[in-house]
Design a protein around this motif. Structure first.
Motif, PDB file in Angstrom:
ATOM      1  N   ALA A  96       0.681  -1.151   0.169  1.00 44.30           N
ATOM      2  CA  ALA A  96      -0.082   0.119   0.020  1.00 44.30           C
ATOM      3  C   ALA A  96       0.838   1.102  -0.045  1.00 44.30           C
ATOM      4  O   ALA A  96       2.028   1.372   0.658  1.00 44.30           O
ATOM      5  CB  ALA A  96      -0.723   0.026   1.446  1.00 44.30           C
ATOM      6  N   GLU A 107      -5.434   7.222   8.341  1.00 43.24           N
ATOM      7  CA  GLU A 107      -5.405   6.463   7.108  1.00 43.24           C
ATOM      8  C   GLU A 107      -4.370   5.287   7.392  1.00 43.24           C
ATOM      9  O   GLU A 107      -4.519   4.133   7.027  1.00 43.24           O
ATOM     10  CB  GLU A 107      -4.632   7.239   5.824  1.00 43.24           C
ATOM     11  N   THR A 108      -2.995   5.428   8.349  1.00 39.49           N
ATOM     12  CA  THR A 108      -2.156   4.776   8.454  1.00 39.49           C
ATOM     13  C   THR A 108      -2.705   3.713   9.505  1.00 39.49           C
ATOM     14  O   THR A 108      -2.527   2.525   9.425  1.00 39.49           O
ATOM     15  CB  THR A 108      -0.846   5.339   9.225  1.00 39.49           C
ATOM     16  N   GLN A 117      -4.977   1.226   7.644  1.00 43.20           N
ATOM     17  CA  GLN A 117      -3.994   0.106   7.024  1.00 43.20           C
ATOM     18  C   GLN A 117      -3.492  -0.753   8.150  1.00 43.20           C
ATOM     19  O   GLN A 117      -3.624  -2.234   7.936  1.00 43.20           O
ATOM     20  CB  GLN A 117      -3.000   0.737   6.400  1.00 43.20           C
TER      21      GLN A 117
END
Length: 313
Positions: free
Chosen positions: A44, A129-130, A133
């Motif tokens: 990603a 967002e991290t 993931q």
């Protein structure tokens, strides 16, 4: 499974960012060393457009393997093991991860890596967002690597401070809670958000001699890898890092040999470090040695400023 088991045999995300959190490129160097020996692939990328000021962190132009010019944009990549179908492996709750991770063995699928440049803006969205993931990859623990400039001698082992905001982690792994107050980097933002969603975190910070801050410090990279092995029970091949660390130290020794002021300053740092670490050192003796060290610095031209060394500025 206890919290300590999550770090010793769980699915881990090891994080480092280039920039403010990465003195001597020690933290990013440690993650690159892991990337070189782990069987991982990019799974990603975080789009840099929303998170970077390209006037501060500029894209680079370079040639690819076929001689074509291309732009390499700053960004962050998540690396992880991939299955035969080319997709990221997902965890199986019915299968207990094996203990004793060995990057050259069958358990390397437990380690994921996050590496890139520290973003310039949008930190809350970036961290969210991290963490999304990490949750999608079923990460059970996050280890954040950093490095800071400090008044430490290059001739002594590089100190690595281990801390956690998670009470259970601190109790089971016998690590401390950081007492630092002040400006922080993106690592602290990610650590806070990870804990908020129930992912325990550990932070490892290496102290890099400030008088060589412009040069990469393979000795600090090694210190981070050593501590990482100790905490998560992995075996990490060192490759050429041992030779590079020795050459780094010898190179600074050679510079100091030709600079009386620099050599004197390093000797002060060595005495202060040895006094603190001596088995017989009492709290009073440590305080007295530190006071003597500060007085000597104050007596130098320019007050408390350290003498110019390689890369000082």
């Amino acid at each position: 499974m206890t919290t300590s088991d999550l770090f010793r045999s769980g699915r881990l995300l090891v994080v480092a960012f280039e920039g403010w959190n990465d003195a001597g490129e020690a933290a990013s160097g440690a993650v690159r060393a892991l990337k070189d020996v782990l069987d991982v692939e990019p799974i990603a990328d975080i789009d840099p457009e929303d998170y970077y000021d390209f006037q501060l962190i500029r894209p680079h132009v370079e040639f690819d393997d076929e001689g074509r010019r291309r732009l390499r944009w700053p960004g962050v990549t998540l690396y992880g093991p991939v299955g035969d179908d080319g997709m990221p492996r997902s965890s199986n709750p019915s299968v207990e991860p094996a203990a004793g991770l060995d990057v050259s063995g069958a358990n390397h699928e437990n380690i994921y890596l996050l590496l890139g440049s520290e973003p310039s803006r949008g930190w809350r969205t970036f961290a969210t967002e991290t963490i999304d993931q990490a949750l999608a990859a079923d990460i059970t623990g996050v280890i954040l690597l950093g490095a800071l400039l400090a008044d430490v001698p290059h001739t002594r082992p590089i100190a690595v401070h281990v801390s956690s905001e998670n009470p259970q982690v601190r109790e089971e792994l016998e690590v401390e809670r950081s007492s630092y107050e002040g400006p922080v980097g993106i690592l602290s933002v990610i650590a806070t958000m990870a804990e908020e969603v129930g992912i325990p975190t550990i932070s490892l910070w290496a102290s890099v001699p400030h008088y060589v801050h412009n040069a990469p410090s393979p000795k600090a990279t090694l210190a981070l890898l050593d501590k990482l092995e100790e905490l998560v029970d992995v075996v990490i091949p060192r490759g050429e890092l041992l030779d590079e660390a020795r050459e780094w130290e010898e190179g600074i020794d050679a510079l100091a040999a030709d600079d009386d002021e620099m050599r004197s300053y390093i000797e002060q740092l060595e005495r202060a470090r040895d006094a603190v670490e001596a088995p017989e050192a009492s709290g009073e003796a440590i305080a007295q040695e530190f006071e003597r060290y500060l007085r000597k610095r104050d007596d130098e031209p320019g007050g408390s400023a350290a003498p110019d060394g390689p890369g000082a500025g």
